[in-house]
Design an enzyme around this catalytic site. Structure first.
Site, short mmCIF file in Angstrom:
data_model
loop_
_atom_site.label_atom_id
_atom_site.label_comp_id
_atom_site.label_asym_id
_atom_site.label_seq_id
_atom_site.Cartn_x
_atom_site.Cartn_y
_atom_site.Cartn_z
N ASN A 161 0.82 -1.21 0.00
CA ASN A 161 0.00 0.00 0.00
C ASN A 161 0.86 1.26 0.00
OD1 ASN A 161 -1.70 2.05 2.21
ND2 ASN A 161 -2.63 1.44 0.28
N ARG A 166 -1.72 11.13 8.41
CA ARG A 166 -1.10 12.19 9.18
C ARG A 166 -0.20 11.60 10.26
NH1 ARG A 166 -6.21 14.09 12.93
NH2 ARG A 166 -5.34 13.42 14.92
N GLU A 225 -0.93 1.18 -6.21
CA GLU A 225 -0.89 2.63 -6.48
C GLU A 225 0.19 2.96 -7.51
OE1 GLU A 225 -3.03 2.14 -2.68
OE2 GLU A 225 -1.13 1.34 -3.44
N GLU A 274 -8.00 19.46 10.69
CA GLU A 274 -8.14 18.45 9.65
C GLU A 274 -8.83 18.96 8.39
OE1 GLU A 274 -7.43 15.70 8.49
OE2 GLU A 274 -6.41 14.56 10.03
#
Length: 473
Positions: A161, A166, A225, A274
């Site tokens: 992955n 964060r 990805e 956020e």
């Protein structure tokens, strides 16, 4: 020509008038975050910002707002900078069809120029750290790619992955990281902890612009990805093996951090301003022990500002949230025409579709909530007819105001999952809502929709004519 690193992209942004160098001396706080916050409010042609004269840092280079406008996002995809938002989403979807394109393995990565290992590791020597919002609990890495593998299938490249998570700096060689439960990193960590093992990870900072995009893209667990990056670039993504962990990392990164998430170790992390436009509060989170840092000479520290939308994060994860949902829904329901999931990483989604029969739109809305991304994010769905552009909010508001009977067309589903960061949720649970703003079709025969007003047939031609006149005045 695709970009192999952040620096080549910054060069193109500057050539295109989309990079602003700030040469005056600035304070790390509040100037850097304030400038990035202000840049986001300049509109669709807002520039990236580059700072190299920051008080208190002797040798800092900081890039902010790199993806923070539709102009910059278009250039990241190799499109003309004035490409419309809708066309960027359509092009993103078109390129997805080329997936997968295998990456290209290279050697001599520029980040191998310098390194520190073991007891010598010190983040503060490498990175010019600063806070983004006054209520933040500390320094954060918020635009990094985190690479991990499935401990139960470590040789499966597709289950490796690359994600964005964060991370709060809690020491010279320690980070507190927030892996959202529905995301792949959390699945990898759970598998490792069930085996009583630490989870090796690599963290890369200052990546090429496509890596930053795919790292925030909701994909299937066994989809790579890096192979999506190749499809979006139109060329294989360059990767290299990290020296300590053996993980595959981007070739062109500015900084590569290697270490482990320590098994069953938790530390207080937060609060943090956020992407929801709210502080997320503090929670006990997993801890990263950093064992090695590799970095380019004179590395560029890339960060992004988060706050009330729109900020850079909304441009960065807008199209790459729309397209996976579009593909997943269209695979089962070819009637789906377009998906707008631009808002707060898809907490709200607008879907246009053709209808098979009465009640069909609501079924599509429920399916959107049960996609891999929808399980953790999609809490509100608005469904509109195929002749309503979901990216045109006045059209959407017209459909909702004119076609919705709240008693019949609004469905509330209680007690479903949502990411803990959702301000309206509680402990990862929320009620979800479907608003069916489509025109009823048989056997649903409610309302008076038999005589709609259509656009004047010549309006499209006149639109082109008026745009030409405006451009030439």
């Amino acid at each position: 020509m695709p970009y192999d690193d952040l620096r080549s992209f910054l060069t193109v942004l500057e050539k295109e008038g989309q990079l602003l160098r700030v040469s005056d001396e600035v304070l790390p706080e509040p100037d850097l975050a304030a400038a990035a916050n202000a840049a986001c409010q300049l509109g669709e042609d807002a520039p990236a910002l580059y700072f190299d004269n920051v008080k208190g840092f002797t040798d800092a280079r900081i890039a902010l707002n790199v993806h923070g406008s539709w102009r910059n996002h278009a250039l990241a995809l190799g499109l003309p900078k004035k490409t419309s938002t809708k066309h960027q989403v359509e092009e993103f979807a078109r390129r997805w069809h080329a997936f997968p394109i295998a990456p290209e393995r290279r050697e001599d990565a520029p980040w191998r120029e310098n390194s520190m290992e073991g007891d010598d590791v010190d983040l503060f020597e490498v990175l010019p750290l600063f806070r983004l919002n006054e209520g933040d609990g500390g320094f954060y890495l918020d635009k990094a790619a985190v690479i991990s593998r499935d401990p139960q299938d470590p040789d499966n490249f597709d289950k490796q992955n690359v994600g964005v998570y964060r991370m709060e700096v809690v020491g010279r060689n320690r980070l507190a990281i927030q892996p959202v439960p529905v995301h792949d990193l959390a699945l990898h960590l759970r598998a490792a902890e069930e085996r009583g093992e630490d989870l090796p990870i690599a963290i890369t900072l200052g990546n090429d612009p496509i890596i930053s995009i795919v790292a925030g893209t909701p994909m299937a667990y066994d989809q790579s990805e890096y192979e999506l990056a190749g499809a979006l670039r139109g060329a294989p993504a360059p990767i290299v093996t990290a020296p300590l962990t053996g993980l595959d990392v981007p070739w062109g990164s500015e900084v590569v951090i290697e270490g482990v998430i320590e098994s069953r170790v938790r530390q207080y992390e937060g609060p943090f301003g956020e992407f929801t436009g709210h502080y997320s509060g503090g929670r006990r989170m997993p801890v990263v022990r950093i064992d090695r840092i590799s970095y380019r000479t004179a590395p560029i520290f890339e960060s992004l500002y988060l706050g009330k939308p729109w900020t850079e994060i909304d441009y960065l994860i807008g199209p790459n949230t729309c397209v996976p949902l579009l593909n997943q829904l269209r695979a089962e329901f070819p009637e789906v025409q377009a998906v707008n999931a631009m808002y707060t990483h898809g907490l709200l989604v607008i879907i246009s579709l053709k209808k098979r029969y009465g009640g069909f739109a609501k079924a599509v809305g429920m399916r959107a909530m049960t996609t891999p991304h929808g399980l953790g994010f999609v809490s509100q769905v608005i469904l509109v007819d195929e002749d309503v552009d979901p990216f045109n909010l006045p059209q959407v508001m017209w459909a909702q105001s004119a076609k919705v009977d709240p008693r019949e067309d609004v469905v509330i589903i209680p007690h479903l999952s949502v990411v803990p960061l959702a301000p309206a949720g509680e402990s990862g649970m929320i009620s979800k809502m479907i608003i069916d703003a489509t025109t009823p079709v048989a056997p649903d025969t409610r309302g008076n929709f038999e005589t709609p007003v259509n656009d004047v047939p010549e309006a499209k031609e006149w639109g082109t004519r008026l745009r030409t006149l405006l451009a030439n005045r």
